[in-house]
Write a protein that holds these residues in place. Structure first.
Motif: not given
Length: 78
Positions: A1-20
């Motif tokens: 797994m990747i160590s930068n948690l910021e990527y997962y935070k961004v992933f979470y917000y994109v997934a929940t909103s359905g929009s970049i």
């Protein structure tokens, strides 16, 4: 797994909103920064997380699986 948690935070917000775009506004960052974070996460995991369409983005099966883990962890951290 990747160590930068910021990527997962961004992933979470994109997934929940359905929009970049909506994720970028929520996170107060630029749309290209969000796109780049998602690309880097996909590249590091060697999987496609989203299917991009004219009406937004949708999680792939792999993306849905990752989201279940990220959602659980992210909500616990908040």
């Amino acid at each position: 797994m990747i160590s930068n948690l910021e990527y997962y935070k961004v992933f979470y917000y994109v997934a929940t909103s359905g929009s970049i775009t909506h994720a970028a506004k929520t996170l107060n960052v630029s749309q290209p920064a969000v796109s780049q974070s998602i690309k880097q996460l996909e590249d590091s995991l060697n999987i496609q997380l989203f299917i991009r369409t004219a009406k937004g983005i949708h999680l792939t099966k792999e993306g849905q699986l990752l989201f279940t883990y990220v959602e659980s962890g992210y909500e616990k951290m908040e």
